[in-house]
Design a protein around this motif. Structure first.
Motif, short mmCIF file in Angstrom:
data_model
loop_
_atom_site.label_atom_id
_atom_site.label_comp_id
_atom_site.label_asym_id
_atom_site.label_seq_id
_atom_site.Cartn_x
_atom_site.Cartn_y
_atom_site.Cartn_z
N HIS A 1 1.12 -1.38 0.21
CA HIS A 1 -0.17 0.13 0.16
C HIS A 1 0.83 1.18 -0.33
O HIS A 1 0.36 2.44 0.54
CB HIS A 1 -0.72 0.11 1.00
N LEU A 2 1.85 0.92 -1.14
CA LEU A 2 2.73 2.23 -1.05
C LEU A 2 2.03 3.41 -2.09
O LEU A 2 1.80 3.13 -3.69
CB LEU A 2 4.43 2.49 -1.25
N THR A 3 1.11 4.72 -2.01
CA THR A 3 0.40 5.42 -2.08
C THR A 3 1.21 6.67 -2.60
O THR A 3 1.03 7.07 -0.92
CB THR A 3 -0.98 5.01 -2.36
N PRO A 4 1.00 7.41 -3.63
CA PRO A 4 1.43 9.17 -3.77
C PRO A 4 0.73 9.71 -3.84
O PRO A 4 -0.26 9.28 -3.74
CB PRO A 4 2.21 8.98 -5.27
N MET A 5 1.37 10.95 -2.73
CA MET A 5 0.45 12.02 -2.58
C MET A 5 0.80 13.05 -3.55
O MET A 5 -0.26 13.43 -3.35
CB MET A 5 0.53 12.76 -1.15
N SER A 6 1.48 12.82 -4.33
CA SER A 6 1.82 13.87 -5.71
C SER A 6 3.33 12.88 -6.43
O SER A 6 3.61 12.23 -6.06
CB SER A 6 2.69 14.48 -5.39
N GLY A 7 2.20 13.07 -7.52
CA GLY A 7 3.76 12.40 -8.98
C GLY A 7 3.28 10.74 -8.64
O GLY A 7 1.29 10.76 -8.49
N LEU B 1 10.60 9.07 -3.69
CA LEU B 1 10.79 9.88 -1.97
C LEU B 1 9.58 8.87 -1.05
O LEU B 1 8.55 9.64 -1.51
CB LEU B 1 11.38 10.64 -2.19
N GLY B 2 10.13 8.93 0.45
CA GLY B 2 9.18 8.87 0.73
C GLY B 2 8.89 10.48 1.70
O GLY B 2 10.28 10.98 1.66
N TYR B 3 7.67 10.98 2.40
CA TYR B 3 7.88 11.88 3.06
C TYR B 3 8.72 12.89 3.65
O TYR B 3 9.09 13.77 3.54
CB TYR B 3 6.09 11.25 3.52
#
Length: 416
Positions: A131-137, A154-156
């Motif tokens: 469940h690795l979901t991007p917040m942007s890109g 990149l991680g946040y």
């Protein structure tokens, strides 16, 4: 003698020997502080374990190479390749998806800002299962891996560090990973904890997904972990395979199918560890709890040594106050009164030490901020520390108190 008078007598005795009492209570202070620290560190460790696996679905099955007597510390059986792993979703009835990752540590940089972090090479399925979901890109694709495109997600926290808190400017920018330029395609949503990521033994620093960088699996093999990544960690990062069963009821048959498949491919079904997420979490929690129990036992030993100090001080106090005890008995003080007076003194010393230990534990987060050790304050730790301190006072204070209560008035009055 009334309780108030007993307590007043105890306070007078303590006030008369303040320095001795302080020295005696030091061990209790340290012991209580140690217990609270140990429980807090244990709680943080257990929380980290839960965070590490909370993003894995219950259908997840982790497959890792078993260390054995083979060359360079690895098993002598054949190793699963990426192709072997990916075929499981096609050949096995109860497996619907297979993710793969390999990790190492490397320096990443954006301008003058640099940091040594965990670099994870993953495929699309691994990102989906964890469940690795991007917040942007966007996340990269398996095609990026095939084409050896140098792209990174990149991680946040890492994005915030490299781009001075402006994570929105990260996408499309180039950063240096192990001396080579990589294009940032996305920034992950903030997760907290470890996000279900298993970083392997070759990594350094935080294993939280928020602090990591992710690149395509094939790119990682070629440019970061080296071809050793395909050999279970020889010369590179440890490879972790995560299979996802069709549903919760398919987990057990999926494990059986995977184990059989591994035996057919590698020649030994025992060459890989195959466990579901629940079993892995339970095992990790058990290990964490065992370590906490061992550390508490060490702290308890400190308490025992402190208790012996209390006993010694009370024995000296009984000797010094023998005539006082004789006077009390001669005017009618019961044996119980004498016993309680010295026992209360022992409890008072240990309780004060315990309370000071609790007060000192307030500074534990600050002290541990200079290390990489996590700490989670808990009421359990405070109660356990205070409980140990009081029990220590009662246990080691009883003998001197009982000895004082058994003194005969005539002998006590004639004592020099």
């Amino acid at each position: 003698m009334k309780l108030v008078e007993l307590l007043r007598s105890v306070m007078l005795s303590v006030a008369t020997n303040k320095f001795r009492v302080i020295l005696t209570s030091l061990g209790i202070i340290i012991g209580t502080f140690t217990i609270i620290m140990v429980v807090g560190i244990g709680k943080a460790s257990e929380q980290a374990v839960e965070d590490q696996y909370k993003r894995l679905s219950v259908e997840s099955i982790t497959i890792t190479k078993v260390r054995g007597p083979g060359k360079e510390g690895t098993s002598s059986s054949k190793t699963l390749t990426k192709q072997d792993a990916m075929k499981m979703s096609e050949l096995l009835n109860n497996v619907k998806s297979v993710g793969i990752s390999t990790g190492t540590s490397s320096e990443v940089a954006n301008g003058l800002t640099t940091s040594t972090v965990s670099i994870q090479g993953i495929n699309e399925a691994y990102a989906a299962i964890t469940h690795l979901t991007p917040m942007s890109g966007d996340l990269f694709t398996d095609e990026d891996g095939t084409m050896r495109n140098k792209v990174v997600v990149l991680g946040y926290n890492l994005a915030s560090l490299l781009f001075d808190g402006n994570v929105d400017t990260a996408v499309g920018s180039k950063i240096m990973v192990k001396g080579s330029p990589y294009t940032v395609t996305g920034v992950l949503s903030r997760i907290g904890g470890s996000g279900g990521i298993s970083s392997g033994p070759g990594n350094m620093g935080s294993t939280s997904a928020d602090d990591m960088a992710f690149i395509p699996y094939d790119v990682a093999l070629k440019y970061t972990t080296g071809m050793g990544g395909t050999k279970g960690g020889r010369g590179g990062g440890m490879v972790t395979i995560i299979a996802q069963a069709n549903d919760i009821n398919s987990v057990k048959p999926a494990i059986e199918e995977i184990t059989k498949y591994i035996g057919e491919v590698t020649g030994s079904s025992d060459s890989y560890s195959v466990v579901d997420a629940g079993s892995t979490l339970a095992s990790a929690q058990q290990t964490s709890s065992t370590m906490s129990a061992l550390l508490i036992a060490v702290a308890a030993i400190v308490m025992v040594v402190s208790g012996i100090g209390i006993m010694n001080v009370l024995m000296v106090s009984v000797k010094e106050r023998t005539r006082e005890i004789g006077i009390l008995k001669s005017i009618g003080a019961a044996r119980k009164v004498i016993l309680l007076e010295f026992l209360f003194e022992a409890i008072f010393i240990s309780l004060c030490g315990g309370l000071l230990g609790v007060l000192l534990s307030v500074f534990a987060p600050w002290l541990l901020s200079f290390t990489e050790i996590s700490y989670l304050a808990s009421l359990k730790g405070i109660l356990l520390g205070l409980g140990f301190s009081v029990i220590t006072g009662i246990f080691f204070g009883y003998y001197p108190a009982a000895k004082a209560s058994k003194l005969k008035p005539i002998e006590a009055l004639n004592h020099d």
